[in-house]
Design a protein around this motif. Structure first.
Motif, PDB file in Angstrom:
ATOM      1  N   SER A  89      79.008  39.900  35.578  1.00  0.00           N
ATOM      2  CA  SER A  89      78.745  39.437  34.214  1.00  0.00           C
ATOM      3  C   SER A  89      79.058  40.566  33.234  1.00  0.00           C
ATOM      4  CB  SER A  89      77.296  38.968  34.072  1.00  0.00           C
ATOM      5  OG  SER A  89      76.404  39.936  34.583  1.00  0.00           O
ATOM      6  N   LYS A  90      79.537  40.194  32.065  1.00  0.00           N
ATOM      7  CA  LYS A  90      80.113  41.164  31.142  1.00  0.00           C
ATOM      8  C   LYS A  90      79.061  42.042  30.464  1.00  0.00           C
ATOM      9  CE  LYS A  90      84.315  39.902  31.881  1.00  0.00           C
ATOM     10  NZ  LYS A  90      85.203  40.818  32.652  1.00  0.00           N
ATOM     11  N   GLY A  91      79.316  43.349  30.500  1.00  0.00           N
ATOM     12  CA  GLY A  91      78.437  44.297  29.820  1.00  0.00           C
ATOM     13  C   GLY A  91      78.725  44.394  28.337  1.00  0.00           C
ATOM     14  N   GLY A  92      79.935  44.003  27.938  1.00  0.00           N
ATOM     15  CA  GLY A  92      80.285  44.022  26.522  1.00  0.00           C
ATOM     16  C   GLY A  92      80.930  45.315  26.078  1.00  0.00           C
ATOM     17  N   THR A  93      81.128  45.419  24.776  1.00  0.00           N
ATOM     18  CA  THR A  93      81.825  46.563  24.195  1.00  0.00           C
ATOM     19  C   THR A  93      80.957  47.814  24.208  1.00  0.00           C
ATOM     20  OG1 THR A  93      81.025  45.993  21.988  1.00  0.00           O
ATOM     21  CG2 THR A  93      83.124  45.041  22.674  1.00  0.00           C
ATOM     22  N   ASP A  94      81.607  48.971  24.060  1.00  0.00           N
ATOM     23  CA  ASP A  94      80.869  50.210  23.838  1.00  0.00           C
ATOM     24  C   ASP A  94      80.084  50.083  22.530  1.00  0.00           C
ATOM     25  OD1 ASP A  94      82.274  51.048  26.051  1.00  0.00           O
ATOM     26  OD2 ASP A  94      83.504  52.514  24.966  1.00  0.00           O
ATOM     27  N   THR A  95      78.951  50.759  22.463  1.00  0.00           N
ATOM     28  CA  THR A  95      78.123  50.684  21.265  1.00  0.00           C
ATOM     29  C   THR A  95      77.751  52.079  20.785  1.00  0.00           C
ATOM     30  OG1 THR A  95      76.175  50.420  22.707  1.00  0.00           O
ATOM     31  CG2 THR A  95      77.117  48.423  21.743  1.00  0.00           C
ATOM     32  N   GLN A  96      77.625  52.233  19.492  1.00  0.00           N
ATOM     33  CA  GLN A  96      77.056  53.459  18.933  1.00  0.00           C
ATOM     34  C   GLN A  96      75.594  53.186  18.630  1.00  0.00           C
ATOM     35  OE1 GLN A  96      79.125  56.107  16.117  1.00  0.00           O
ATOM     36  NE2 GLN A  96      77.349  55.868  14.766  1.00  0.00           N
ATOM     37  N   ASP A  97      74.706  53.923  19.291  1.00  0.00           N
ATOM     38  CA  ASP A  97      73.272  53.675  19.191  1.00  0.00           C
ATOM     39  C   ASP A  97      72.530  54.953  18.823  1.00  0.00           C
ATOM     40  OD1 ASP A  97      73.452  50.953  20.194  1.00  0.00           O
ATOM     41  OD2 ASP A  97      73.797  51.830  22.169  1.00  0.00           O
ATOM     42  N   SER A  98      71.571  54.821  17.935  1.00  0.00           N
ATOM     43  CA  SER A  98      70.608  55.897  17.716  1.00  0.00           C
ATOM     44  C   SER A  98      69.459  55.783  18.716  1.00  0.00           C
ATOM     45  CB  SER A  98      70.076  55.856  16.285  1.00  0.00           C
ATOM     46  OG  SER A  98      71.109  56.132  15.353  1.00  0.00           O
ATOM     47  N   VAL A  99      69.035  54.547  18.983  1.00  0.00           N
ATOM     48  CA  VAL A  99      67.975  54.252  19.956  1.00  0.00           C
ATOM     49  C   VAL A  99      68.503  53.147  20.857  1.00  0.00           C
ATOM     50  CG1 VAL A  99      65.539  53.696  20.266  1.00  0.00           C
ATOM     51  CG2 VAL A  99      66.298  54.754  18.127  1.00  0.00           C
ATOM     52  N   PHE A 100      68.182  53.227  22.133  1.00  0.00           N
ATOM     53  CA  PHE A 100      68.775  52.275  23.076  1.00  0.00           C
ATOM     54  C   PHE A 100      67.893  52.121  24.300  1.00  0.00           C
ATOM     55  CE2 PHE A 100      70.470  56.554  23.453  1.00  0.00           C
ATOM     56  CZ  PHE A 100      70.338  56.857  24.794  1.00  0.00           C
ATOM     57  N   LEU A 101      68.272  51.176  25.167  1.00  0.00           N
ATOM     58  CA  LEU A 101      67.690  51.047  26.496  1.00  0.00           C
ATOM     59  C   LEU A 101      68.629  51.681  27.502  1.00  0.00           C
ATOM     60  CD1 LEU A 101      66.573  47.282  26.439  1.00  0.00           C
ATOM     61  CD2 LEU A 101      65.272  49.289  25.692  1.00  0.00           C
ATOM     62  N   LEU A 102      68.116  52.113  28.633  1.00  0.00           N
ATOM     63  CA  LEU A 102      68.958  52.663  29.682  1.00  0.00           C
ATOM     64  C   LEU A 102      69.704  51.539  30.398  1.00  0.00           C
ATOM     65  CD1 LEU A 102      66.614  55.368  31.261  1.00  0.00           C
ATOM     66  CD2 LEU A 102      68.369  55.680  29.502  1.00  0.00           C
ATOM     67  N   SER A 103      70.800  51.900  31.051  1.00  0.00           N
ATOM     68  CA  SER A 103      71.590  50.966  31.848  1.00  0.00           C
ATOM     69  C   SER A 103      71.167  51.043  33.319  1.00  0.00           C
ATOM     70  CB  SER A 103      73.075  51.308  31.737  1.00  0.00           C
ATOM     71  OG  SER A 103      73.338  52.562  32.365  1.00  0.00           O
TER      72      SER A 103
END
Length: 205
Positions: A89-103
């Motif tokens: 299933s697709k993870g999607g595009t790269d993202t620029q994040d200040s705050v995020f969840l881990l992969s």
């Protein structure tokens, strides 16, 4: 911020954090506890991390709660969002994040012990590949801070589940639910969304 080392703890912005990595005078930190419960997305539809409501919240309302001085120390990062390694299933595009969840990859291969052999060598009929036997499960267990008893609870990762109406999560016993939970309702048997949130960010030291 002296004596900051990997696996040490620190206080920042009113939360307690665990140091996962240190690079170029910045530290990757994650909240020690689950700080709240939220849906991954606000509708039951195919979604990736780039467009989900939880990402919008973490980089909007949650980030905005830090004061200007603290915000100046939070370093934006480009996150890769790989496809689900078992189901594609697709993870999607790269993202620029200040705050995020881990992969999945960050949790399984880097920051909570190295269980990559189990990730990339799937056994037959496995829902959770660890099946309660992985030596690193205990490192992934988290408690719900909002509960006075600090009960152990499950928490979201940003990676897609078996399909894109699900997202991967860490089970209460440290197992990784690679098939994922419902992005809107979480664990449906609970009757409401109960997904735990452990924000991560890169902090300038």
């Amino acid at each position: 911020m002296e004596d900051i080392k990997i696996d040490s703890s620190l206080s920042f912005g009113g939360y307690h954090w665990r140091v996962l990595d240190i690079r170029n005078n910045t530290a990757l930190i994650i909240t020690e506890n689950i700080i709240e419960q939220r849906a991954y997305h606000d509708a039951y539809k195919d979604i990736t991390w780039a467009d989900c409501a939880l990402r919008k919240y973490l980089n909007g309302e949650f980030y905005d709660n830090f004061n200007a001085t603290d915000q100046s120390r939070i370093m934006p990062v480009i996150n890769k969002n790989p496809d689900n390694p078992w189901y594609g299933s697709k993870g999607g595009t790269d993202t620029q994040d200040s705050v995020f969840l881990l992969s999945i990859e960050e949790v399984v291969c880097k920051y909570f012990g190295d269980s990559s052999s189990k990730l990339y060598n799937r056994g037959k009929n496995q829902k959770y590949w660890f099946e309660r036997k992985d030596e690193n499960n205990s490192k992934r267990i988290a408690r719900l801070e909002a509960n006075k008893g600090g009960i152990i609870w499950w928490w979201w990762l940003r990676s897609p589940g078996r399909v894109n109406v699900k997202a991967v999560y860490i089970h209460g016993d440290g197992n990784i639910g690679i098939q994922g939970n419902n992005i809107l309702k979480g664990n449906i048997s609970d009757g409401k969304c109960t997904g735990g949130v452990r924000p991560a960010l890169w902090l300038k030291l």
